[in-house]
Scaffold this active site. Structure first.
Site: not given
Ligand code: EPU
Length: 338
Positions: A165, A237, A334
């Site tokens: 990520r 998420s 995130e």
């Protein structure tokens, strides 16, 4: 091109937060934007943010700057070799469309990334991933508009410094680049990645797995576990899965024999943050109209539709504290909090 002052961003963030920005610019023609950018450089010296579908953002207040929203959507085959098809897509195309369209062209590889919200541009900034695949596995190069000298430049996959990520666009090139196009290196022969537990469970004894079947499997699995942002505001998420070393991992295993983790094969382990949040008894936990999703605890939702970004952030902090108290691990968002 659109250039609108005092603009409402509710349709541009998947948490559906009712926030405004000082100026909103969208463009559907790259050359027009490059020209505009060169002539209006002051925009980039002030506060600005590039937003695709806003599927990974949490606005905690109005944005006191310019939102730049690429709407360029051209894509096509750039070239072919005996085994590969190189597809180029502009940044504003919805991510799932590129997955669907490349499959129609018999260009394989992106199927595990089906249905991920967002745009092609955002996919590389964030290095999106799901079901054992990351977009970086199929990126050949990324073209960006450089905000230091106002020309378009190209980075190879290696130069993008992709990680979990993460990419150069979130680090060295943060606020210095606008991704304008991505070249994907896709395969002519299917090589279905079915390593992920959920996928294996889905197919069970089916040995005839095709890319289309795999795409449908991913769509079904996602629909079962993850809330549709059109129905209930969310950004997928909310936290990243934390990475721990062997010592910490062994300690965790002693205390939690049912620990869910991914072995990174380098002495480190990624621990399933959703599982930890779930273990803290927080699945379905509600806080002033925001909540932890009932099927996947890693996802926070704007349950009432009226939760503010500040409330969702507070909920995320409560979760961080509880996870820390129980596991002695700090989980990091995130989602980008603005
Ligand atoms: N789990 C629980 N309870 C929960 C959630 C998960 O016990 O509430 C357990 C699951 O049973 C499983 C493990 O935790 O054993 C991992 O869960 P899952 O397979 O759903 O994946 P994840 O690690 O929670 C990651 C990505 C997702 C991606 C899935 C599938 C991150 C931060 N998230 O989630 O990506 O879809 O894997 O590959 O890496 C996103 O980034 O927005 C996203 C949705």
């Amino acid at each position: 091109m659109k250039d609108i002052p005092n603009y409402c961003l509710k349709q541009h963030n998947t948490f559906k937060l009712d926030v405004k920005c000082k100026r909103y610019i969208s463009f559907d023609n790259l050359y027009e934007f490059v020209l505009f950018g060169k002539e209006n450089q002051q925009i980039f010296y002030d506060k600005f943010l590039v937003v695709g579908e806003g599927s990974n953002l949490l606005f905690t207040k109005d944005f006191d700057g310019t939102i730049i929203n690429p709407q360029t959507k051209n894509f096509g085959i750039l070239r072919e070799t005996a085994t590969e098809i190189i597809i180029q897509s502009e940044a504003g195309l919805k991510w799932d469309i590129i997955v669907e369209e490349t499959l129609k062209l018999n260009a394989f590889g992106l199927e595990n990334l089906s249905l991920i919200p967002g745009t092609v541009g955002a996919s590389v900034v964030q290095n999106i991933g799901a079901y054992g695949v990351e977009v970086s596995d199929f990126v050949e190069s990324v073209k960006y508009f450089c905000l230091e000298d106002f020309v378009t430049k190209t980075l190879t996959k290696e130069q993008c410094k992709f990680d979990y990520r993460n990419s150069i666009f979130k680090n060295e090139l943060k606020n210095k680049a606008i991704v304008v196009a991505v070249d994907f290196n896709l395969k002519k022969t299917p090589a279905c990645n079915t390593t992920y537990a959920d996928i294996q469970k889905y197919f069970q004894s089916d040995n005839d797995i095709t890319p289309i079947k795999l795409r449908n499997a991913v769509i079904n699995i996602r629909n079962e576990k993850l809330p549709d942002p059109i129905v209930v505001g969310n950004a997928g998420s909310f936290f990243k899965n934390p990475v721990v070393n062997t010592t910490k991992f062994n300690q965790l295993l002693i205390n939690f024999p049912d620990l869910r983790f991914y072995d990174l094969q380098n002495g480190n382990y990624k621990i399933a943050a959703g599982w930890m949040i779930d273990k803290c008894g927080l699945k379905g936990f509600e806080y002033n109209g925001a909540a932890v999703h009932e099927n996947q605890a890693l996802v926070l939702i704007n349950k009432s539709g009226n939760a503010t970004g500040k409330i969702i952030k507070e909920l995320s902090e409560i979760i961080q504290e509880k996870v820390f108290d129980r596991f002695d691990i700090k989980i990091e968002p995130e989602v980008i909090i603005i």
